[in-house]
Design a protein around this motif. Structure first.
Motif, PDB file in Angstrom:
ATOM      1  N   ASN A  23       0.797  -1.231   0.000  1.00  0.00           N
ATOM      2  CA  ASN A  23       0.000   0.000   0.000  1.00  0.00           C
ATOM      3  C   ASN A  23       0.823   1.271   0.000  1.00  0.00           C
ATOM      4  OD1 ASN A  23      -2.209  -1.557  -0.268  1.00  0.00           O
ATOM      5  ND2 ASN A  23      -2.827  -1.456   1.885  1.00  0.00           N
ATOM      6  N   ARG A  92      -7.359  -0.783  -7.472  1.00  0.00           N
ATOM      7  CA  ARG A  92      -7.846   0.455  -6.833  1.00  0.00           C
ATOM      8  C   ARG A  92      -6.798   1.559  -6.962  1.00  0.00           C
ATOM      9  NH1 ARG A  92     -12.019   3.248  -4.474  1.00  0.00           N
ATOM     10  NH2 ARG A  92     -11.341   4.403  -2.631  1.00  0.00           N
ATOM     11  N   TYR A  96      -4.134   6.765  -8.178  1.00  0.00           N
ATOM     12  CA  TYR A  96      -3.030   7.675  -7.845  1.00  0.00           C
ATOM     13  C   TYR A  96      -2.485   8.363  -9.093  1.00  0.00           C
ATOM     14  CZ  TYR A  96      -3.054   5.800  -3.100  1.00  0.00           C
ATOM     15  OH  TYR A  96      -3.408   5.426  -1.809  1.00  0.00           O
ATOM     16  N   ILE A 118     -14.963  -4.935  -1.215  1.00  0.00           N
ATOM     17  CA  ILE A 118     -15.216  -4.863   0.232  1.00  0.00           C
ATOM     18  C   ILE A 118     -16.106  -3.687   0.590  1.00  0.00           C
ATOM     19  CG2 ILE A 118     -13.116  -6.067   0.919  1.00  0.00           C
ATOM     20  CD1 ILE A 118     -11.752  -3.358   1.204  1.00  0.00           C
ATOM     21  N   ARG A 121     -16.510   1.933  -2.201  1.00  0.00           N
ATOM     22  CA  ARG A 121     -15.204   2.551  -2.480  1.00  0.00           C
ATOM     23  C   ARG A 121     -15.301   3.818  -3.348  1.00  0.00           C
ATOM     24  NH1 ARG A 121     -10.668  -2.042  -2.594  1.00  0.00           N
ATOM     25  NH2 ARG A 121      -9.562  -0.345  -1.562  1.00  0.00           N
ATOM     26  N   HIS A 126     -11.274  12.411  -2.934  1.00  0.00           N
ATOM     27  CA  HIS A 126     -10.147  12.717  -3.834  1.00  0.00           C
ATOM     28  C   HIS A 126     -10.549  13.891  -4.741  1.00  0.00           C
ATOM     29  CE1 HIS A 126      -8.319   8.465  -3.496  1.00  0.00           C
ATOM     30  NE2 HIS A 126      -9.441   8.424  -2.799  1.00  0.00           N
ATOM     31  N   ILE A 160     -13.495  12.121   5.972  1.00  0.00           N
ATOM     32  CA  ILE A 160     -13.027  10.831   6.489  1.00  0.00           C
ATOM     33  C   ILE A 160     -11.507  10.823   6.318  1.00  0.00           C
ATOM     34  CG2 ILE A 160     -13.043   8.316   6.119  1.00  0.00           C
ATOM     35  CD1 ILE A 160     -15.839   8.656   4.856  1.00  0.00           C
ATOM     36  N   ALA A 161     -10.793  10.296   7.289  1.00  0.00           N
ATOM     37  CA  ALA A 161      -9.317  10.256   7.191  1.00  0.00           C
ATOM     38  C   ALA A 161      -8.945   9.165   6.182  1.00  0.00           C
ATOM     39  CB  ALA A 161      -8.703   9.960   8.564  1.00  0.00           C
ATOM     40  N   VAL A 163      -7.002   7.180   3.394  1.00  0.00           N
ATOM     41  CA  VAL A 163      -5.600   6.946   2.981  1.00  0.00           C
ATOM     42  C   VAL A 163      -5.418   7.420   1.537  1.00  0.00           C
ATOM     43  CG1 VAL A 163      -3.880   5.162   2.499  1.00  0.00           C
ATOM     44  CG2 VAL A 163      -5.297   5.000   4.552  1.00  0.00           C
ATOM     45  N   GLU A 188      -1.508   6.812   8.287  1.00  0.00           N
ATOM     46  CA  GLU A 188      -0.856   5.511   8.056  1.00  0.00           C
ATOM     47  C   GLU A 188       0.637   5.670   7.723  1.00  0.00           C
ATOM     48  OE1 GLU A 188      -4.976   4.170   8.287  1.00  0.00           O
ATOM     49  OE2 GLU A 188      -3.944   6.018   7.772  1.00  0.00           O
ATOM     50  N   THR A 303      -7.978  -2.420   9.532  1.00  0.00           N
ATOM     51  CA  THR A 303      -9.046  -3.184   8.882  1.00  0.00           C
ATOM     52  C   THR A 303      -8.466  -4.319   8.030  1.00  0.00           C
ATOM     53  OG1 THR A 303     -10.819  -3.067   7.215  1.00  0.00           O
ATOM     54  CG2 THR A 303      -9.110  -1.395   7.079  1.00  0.00           C
ATOM     55  N   ASP A 304      -7.263  -4.123   7.480  1.00  0.00           N
ATOM     56  CA  ASP A 304      -6.684  -5.139   6.588  1.00  0.00           C
ATOM     57  C   ASP A 304      -6.242  -6.397   7.328  1.00  0.00           C
ATOM     58  OD1 ASP A 304      -5.080  -2.689   4.401  1.00  0.00           O
ATOM     59  OD2 ASP A 304      -7.165  -3.312   4.661  1.00  0.00           O
ATOM     60  N   ARG A 330     -16.909  -6.457   4.518  1.00  0.00           N
ATOM     61  CA  ARG A 330     -15.611  -7.089   4.741  1.00  0.00           C
ATOM     62  C   ARG A 330     -15.747  -8.340   5.627  1.00  0.00           C
ATOM     63  NH1 ARG A 330      -9.763  -4.019   4.880  1.00  0.00           N
ATOM     64  NH2 ARG A 330      -8.868  -5.602   3.509  1.00  0.00           N
ATOM     65  N   ARG A 370      -7.679  -9.904   1.548  1.00  0.00           N
ATOM     66  CA  ARG A 370      -7.419 -10.269   2.942  1.00  0.00           C
ATOM     67  C   ARG A 370      -8.330 -11.427   3.385  1.00  0.00           C
ATOM     68  NH1 ARG A 370      -2.508  -7.845   2.915  1.00  0.00           N
ATOM     69  NH2 ARG A 370      -2.753  -5.742   2.139  1.00  0.00           N
TER      70      ARG A 370
HETATM   71  C1  EPZ Z   1      -6.432   1.929   1.474  1.00  0.00           C
HETATM   72  O1  EPZ Z   1      -7.607   1.907   0.690  1.00  0.00           O
HETATM   73  C2  EPZ Z   1      -5.837   0.548   1.333  1.00  0.00           C
HETATM   74  N1  EPZ Z   1      -5.558   0.281  -0.081  1.00  0.00           N
HETATM   75  C3  EPZ Z   1      -6.832  -0.501   1.850  1.00  0.00           C
HETATM   76  O2  EPZ Z   1      -6.162  -1.748   1.811  1.00  0.00           O
HETATM   77  C4  EPZ Z   1      -7.177  -0.183   3.305  1.00  0.00           C
HETATM   78  O3  EPZ Z   1      -8.176  -1.083   3.734  1.00  0.00           O
HETATM   79  C5  EPZ Z   1      -7.692   1.245   3.409  1.00  0.00           C
HETATM   80  O4  EPZ Z   1      -6.730   2.162   2.861  1.00  0.00           O
HETATM   81  C6  EPZ Z   1      -7.962   1.639   4.856  1.00  0.00           C
HETATM   82  O5  EPZ Z   1      -6.787   1.510   5.607  1.00  0.00           O
HETATM   83  C7  EPZ Z   1      -4.481   0.863  -0.643  1.00  0.00           C
HETATM   84  O6  EPZ Z   1      -3.745   1.607  -0.002  1.00  0.00           O
HETATM   85  C8  EPZ Z   1      -4.249   0.550  -2.095  1.00  0.00           C
HETATM   86  P1  EPZ Z   1      -9.669   4.830   2.357  1.00  0.00           P
HETATM   87  P2  EPZ Z   1      -8.362   3.291   0.355  1.00  0.00           P
HETATM   88  O7  EPZ Z   1      -9.760   5.884   1.318  1.00  0.00           O
HETATM   89  O8  EPZ Z   1      -7.384   4.389   0.248  1.00  0.00           O
HETATM   90  C9  EPZ Z   1     -14.282   5.924   2.469  1.00  0.00           C
HETATM   91  C10 EPZ Z   1      -5.789  -3.974   1.263  1.00  0.00           C
HETATM   92  O9  EPZ Z   1      -6.352  -4.978   1.718  1.00  0.00           O
HETATM   93  N2  EPZ Z   1     -13.958   6.869   1.385  1.00  0.00           N
HETATM   94  O10 EPZ Z   1      -8.827   5.072   3.577  1.00  0.00           O
HETATM   95  O11 EPZ Z   1      -9.291   3.006  -0.769  1.00  0.00           O
HETATM   96  C11 EPZ Z   1     -14.181   4.487   2.029  1.00  0.00           C
HETATM   97  O12 EPZ Z   1     -15.392   4.067   1.412  1.00  0.00           O
HETATM   98  C12 EPZ Z   1      -6.624  -2.774   0.910  1.00  0.00           C
HETATM   99  O13 EPZ Z   1      -4.547  -3.828   1.105  1.00  0.00           O
HETATM  100  C13 EPZ Z   1     -14.953   7.735   0.937  1.00  0.00           C
HETATM  101  O14 EPZ Z   1     -16.081   7.725   1.431  1.00  0.00           O
HETATM  102  O15 EPZ Z   1      -9.209   3.471   1.695  1.00  0.00           O
HETATM  103  C14 EPZ Z   1     -13.910   3.772   3.322  1.00  0.00           C
HETATM  104  O16 EPZ Z   1     -15.133   3.579   4.003  1.00  0.00           O
HETATM  105  C15 EPZ Z   1      -8.112  -3.029   1.011  1.00  0.00           C
HETATM  106  N3  EPZ Z   1     -14.644   8.607  -0.055  1.00  0.00           N
HETATM  107  C16 EPZ Z   1     -13.065   4.778   4.116  1.00  0.00           C
HETATM  108  O17 EPZ Z   1     -13.287   6.044   3.497  1.00  0.00           O
HETATM  109  C17 EPZ Z   1     -13.391   8.654  -0.624  1.00  0.00           C
HETATM  110  O18 EPZ Z   1     -13.169   9.491  -1.523  1.00  0.00           O
HETATM  111  C18 EPZ Z   1     -11.569   4.511   4.117  1.00  0.00           C
HETATM  112  O19 EPZ Z   1     -11.151   4.444   2.792  1.00  0.00           O
HETATM  113  C19 EPZ Z   1     -12.413   7.768  -0.164  1.00  0.00           C
HETATM  114  C20 EPZ Z   1     -12.703   6.876   0.844  1.00  0.00           C
END
Ligand code: EPZ
Length: 417
Positions: A23, A92, A96, A118, A121, A126, A160-161, A163, A188, A303-304, A330, A370
């Motif tokens: 990641n 996903r 970037y 899961i 998404r 972004h 939302i924080a 990643v 992270e 969560t992972d 998930r 996962r």
């Molecule tokens: C990253 O996903 C990781 N993937 C995920 O790992 C990981 O589960 C996740 O962060 C949380 O730690 C990569 O880094 C490639 P988020 P990401 O944006 O960035 C909501 C694995 O198993 N959200 O932090 O997609 C979203 O729906 C993968 O390695 C919005 O609502 O996760 C979720 O509920 C699976 N709007 C929450 O935020 C947005 O624009 C966290 O998502 C973006 C996200």
């Protein structure tokens, strides 16, 4: 089609070396196009997600050389163009390229990214960040056209924080004019790894790893050498295996503090492990206490690792509860674990695991990355043979998982059917 076959109930001992963090690497590779020179990234895991990103780089005209764990990327020959749907959807992290192309060329045209099922998404955070920097976002079906006359620093609050949104906004903002502040940023370790990479190129980013990241835009980003941090999720997956069937199993090349929440939970159930500077020794125990887990953003329980840890909870005495607060879908591993003999019920976003139960080998499916890891762990401790379908999910996130486990005594093989 590939399948993983596991003869369960074998002790794992010896040492497993953790690879570079998926990641982080999946953000570093697209981020490299921001450089006006050649960048070299070491400790890049050899997984299909990285292959897919290298394919996008090559499609855009970059020159990519890979030797073992080192990737050299020369983006001087890139011609910015639409990233076709079939390659956008491969993973996903293709999103970037939106932030990187916008940050460098002020335009990005691509399709909604792929990724595990899961949850829904969305990428609204972004896009909100890109708009705050002065970009317009046009959305035609699955296609996104993000462009800006000029990019100006802005104060951006993330509802939302996230990643992905935190990293993508950093990529779009590094060359924007003026100062950008990202509030409620994700913390992270992978974000720190990306910010350090950009700073090595000459960016001016402070606060990565805290909830407020400040970025002063710069004109030029040079080439650099950078290293991917160890994968804390891969490490946690193997540590959980050690807690279930290890005998002095050594998991090396780890950063222990990246696993604080997981190690605390392992301590809580009574797991027998010893932490050293950059490795951990873990052995199985037959008498684990129940516990509760709630997945949270870093530094909370990741969560992972929720799905892999659930397999460990099937061996704990009493009822353990796992609440998933990040992703809405998930728990797809649960029906397969129950088929193998676990006793798990789900109510809303909480799984209740009554243990200890003994698992029997079955035909199961990897529904996502996962969940697939959880199937491997279950197969390692089940009585008899477990076969896992859809293993592409697993191979895209765990470098050399078959070899790494065979080397410590697992009876595991990858078969072509
Ligand atoms: C990253 O996903 C990781 N993937 C995920 O790992 C990981 O589960 C996740 O962060 C949380 O730690 C990569 O880094 C490639 P988020 P990401 O944006 O960035 C909501 C694995 O198993 N959200 O932090 O997609 C979203 O729906 C993968 O390695 C919005 O609502 O996760 C979720 O509920 C699976 N709007 C929450 O935020 C947005 O624009 C966290 O998502 C973006 C996200």
């Amino acid at each position: 089609m590939k399948q993983i076959k596991i003869e369960g109930n074998n002790i794992l001992s010896g040492s497993i070396k953790v690879s570079g963090a998926k990641n982080s690497a999946v953000a570093l590779v697209p981020a490299s196009i921001l450089s006006d020179d050649i960048v070299t990234i070491d400790n890049v895991p050899n997984i299909s997600d990285i292959d897919a990103l290298n394919e996008i780089l090559t499609y855009l005209g970059a020159k990519v050389k890979r030797k073992d764990s080192i990737i050299e990327i020369n983006s001087n020959t890139i011609k910015n163009k639409e990233i076709k749907e079939d390659i956008s959807k491969k993973l996903r992290a293709s999103y970037y390229f939106m932030g990187a192309l916008l940050g460098k060329y002020k335009k990005a045209v691509m399709f909604f990214p792929g990724g595990c099922s899961i949850g829904e998404r969305p990428i609204d955070l972004h896009l909100k960040g890109f708009e705050a920097l002065g970009a317009t976002v046009k959305n035609e079906g699955n296609k996104y056209i993000v462009e800006a006359e000029e990019l100006k620093g802005a104060n951006i609050y993330l509802d939302i924080a996230s990643v992905g949104a935190t990293i993508n906004i950093m990529l779009a903002a590094v060359k924007a004019e003026g100062k950008t502040i990202i509030d409620n940023a994700a913390k992270e370790p992978e974000i720190v790894n990306v910010a350090t990479f950009l700073n090595n190129m000459g960016a001016s980013i402070t606060g990565a790893g805290t909830s407020t990241i400040k970025i002063n835009g710069v004109k030029h980003l040079k080439g650099c050498f950078h290293e991917v941090i160890p994968d804390r999720i891969e490490a946690g997956t193997y540590i959980i295996m050690g807690a279930l069937c290890g005998e002095n199993l050594k998991i090396e090349n780890i950063i222990p503090e990246h696993l604080d929440s997981v190690l605390l939970k392992l301590k809580e159930i009574g797991c027998n492990f010893k932490i050293h500077e950059d490795y951990i020794i873990v052995s199985k125990s037959d008498n684990y206490k129940r516990t509760n887990i709630k997945t949270l953003v870093y530094p909370g329980f990741p969560t992972d690792l929720q799905q892999p840890f659930t397999v460990l909870l099937t061996k704990c005495n009493g009822t353990s509860k796992v609440t998933e607060t990040i992703w809405e879908n998930r728990f797809m591993h649960v029906p397969y674990l129950n088929e193998m003999g676990a006793n798990i019920t789900i109510k809303n976003q909480t799984a209740s695991i009554l243990g200890p139960t003994n698992l029997i080998g079955k035909e199961v499916v990897a529904t996502d990355l996962r969940a697939g890891a959880a199937m491997v762990i279950a197969g390692l401790i089940a009585q008899g043979t477990t076969t896992i379908q859809n293993v592409e999910h697993i191979l895209r996130g765990y470098e050399n998982i078959i070899e790494k486990l065979e080397n410590v005594g697992a009876k595991i093989s990858l078969i072509e059917i």
